[in-house]
Write a protein that holds these residues in place. Structure first.
Motif, PDB file in Angstrom:
ATOM      1  N   THR A  19     -20.615  20.402  -4.100  1.00 38.70           N
ATOM      2  CA  THR A  19     -19.727  19.399  -4.671  1.00 38.70           C
ATOM      3  C   THR A  19     -19.088  19.966  -5.931  1.00 38.70           C
ATOM      4  O   THR A  19     -19.786  20.469  -6.819  1.00 38.70           O
ATOM      5  CB  THR A  19     -20.502  18.116  -5.020  1.00 38.70           C
ATOM      6  N   ALA A  20     -17.748  19.896  -5.999  1.00 38.62           N
ATOM      7  CA  ALA A  20     -17.012  20.405  -7.149  1.00 38.62           C
ATOM      8  C   ALA A  20     -16.469  19.240  -7.962  1.00 38.62           C
ATOM      9  O   ALA A  20     -16.168  18.169  -7.435  1.00 38.62           O
ATOM     10  CB  ALA A  20     -15.865  21.283  -6.691  1.00 38.62           C
ATOM     11  N   SER A  21     -16.350  19.460  -9.272  1.00 37.64           N
ATOM     12  CA  SER A  21     -15.757  18.455 -10.146  1.00 37.64           C
ATOM     13  C   SER A  21     -15.143  19.149 -11.352  1.00 37.64           C
ATOM     14  O   SER A  21     -15.412  20.329 -11.617  1.00 37.64           O
ATOM     15  CB  SER A  21     -16.812  17.434 -10.590  1.00 37.64           C
ATOM     16  N   GLY A  22     -14.323  18.400 -12.085  1.00 31.08           N
ATOM     17  CA  GLY A  22     -13.728  18.939 -13.301  1.00 31.08           C
ATOM     18  C   GLY A  22     -12.661  19.984 -13.012  1.00 31.08           C
ATOM     19  O   GLY A  22     -12.045  19.993 -11.949  1.00 31.08           O
ATOM     20  N   GLY A  23     -12.479  20.875 -13.945  1.00 36.37           N
ATOM     21  CA  GLY A  23     -11.449  21.887 -13.824  1.00 36.37           C
ATOM     22  C   GLY A  23     -10.122  21.387 -14.351  1.00 36.37           C
ATOM     23  O   GLY A  23      -9.956  20.221 -14.719  1.00 36.37           O
ATOM     24  N   SER A  24      -9.139  22.282 -14.371  1.00 39.18           N
ATOM     25  CA  SER A  24      -7.837  21.933 -14.928  1.00 39.18           C
ATOM     26  C   SER A  24      -6.767  21.796 -13.861  1.00 39.18           C
ATOM     27  O   SER A  24      -5.604  21.577 -14.169  1.00 39.18           O
ATOM     28  CB  SER A  24      -7.412  23.016 -15.933  1.00 39.18           C
ATOM     29  N   GLY A  25      -7.155  21.932 -12.600  1.00 39.39           N
ATOM     30  CA  GLY A  25      -6.185  21.809 -11.526  1.00 39.39           C
ATOM     31  C   GLY A  25      -6.475  20.614 -10.648  1.00 39.39           C
ATOM     32  O   GLY A  25      -7.348  19.801 -10.932  1.00 39.39           O
ATOM     33  N   GLU A  26      -5.693  20.518  -9.580  1.00 38.34           N
ATOM     34  CA  GLU A  26      -5.886  19.446  -8.612  1.00 38.34           C
ATOM     35  C   GLU A  26      -6.282  20.071  -7.286  1.00 38.34           C
ATOM     36  O   GLU A  26      -5.646  21.006  -6.817  1.00 38.34           O
ATOM     37  CB  GLU A  26      -4.602  18.642  -8.443  1.00 38.34           C
ATOM     38  N   GLY A  27      -7.326  19.549  -6.691  1.00 43.49           N
ATOM     39  CA  GLY A  27      -7.777  20.077  -5.414  1.00 43.49           C
ATOM     40  C   GLY A  27      -8.675  21.286  -5.586  1.00 43.49           C
ATOM     41  O   GLY A  27      -8.623  21.979  -6.609  1.00 43.49           O
ATOM     42  N   TYR A  28      -9.505  21.512  -4.599  1.00 43.13           N
ATOM     43  CA  TYR A  28     -10.468  22.607  -4.646  1.00 43.13           C
ATOM     44  C   TYR A  28     -10.485  23.326  -3.301  1.00 43.13           C
ATOM     45  O   TYR A  28     -10.291  22.718  -2.256  1.00 43.13           O
ATOM     46  CB  TYR A  28     -11.880  22.077  -4.912  1.00 43.13           C
ATOM     47  N   SER A  29     -10.751  24.622  -3.369  1.00 44.99           N
ATOM     48  CA  SER A  29     -11.027  25.380  -2.152  1.00 44.99           C
ATOM     49  C   SER A  29     -12.384  26.049  -2.313  1.00 44.99           C
ATOM     50  O   SER A  29     -12.762  26.454  -3.419  1.00 44.99           O
ATOM     51  CB  SER A  29      -9.937  26.424  -1.880  1.00 44.99           C
TER      52      SER A  29
END
Length: 83
Positions: A19-29
């Motif tokens: 499970t990913a969260s946060g970051g400065s972008g939109e969407g995850y790969s």
């Protein structure tokens, strides 16, 4: 700002989920390594099956998540494949 990732593997079913969260972008790969067969990847969650056969013993399962601004985070865990 990089995303964060959590990784959990279920021993009984030989499955893992990240499970990913946060970051400065939109969407995850997600990119998996080791004996892993990704089955789903949506809304910041990726998971699937650990393909142990014909291997046995301790194996390392790793996953890296990248957000749309190329921020990354990684996690890994050891998993015991039964004989």
């Amino acid at each position: 700002m990089n995303p964060t990732i959590s990784l959990y593997c279920h021993i009984d079913g030989q499955t893992c989920e990240a499970t990913a969260s946060g970051g400065s972008g939109e969407g995850y790969s997600f990119e998996w390594s080791g004996l892993f067969n990704e089955q789903y990847d949506a809304d910041g969650v990726s998971g699937g099956d650990i393909g142990c056969y014909p291997y046995w013993g301790w194996r390392t399962i790793s996953v890296t998540v990248t957000d749309s601004n190329n921020g990354t985070a990684s996690a890994s865990t050891n998993f015991f494949c039964p004989a």
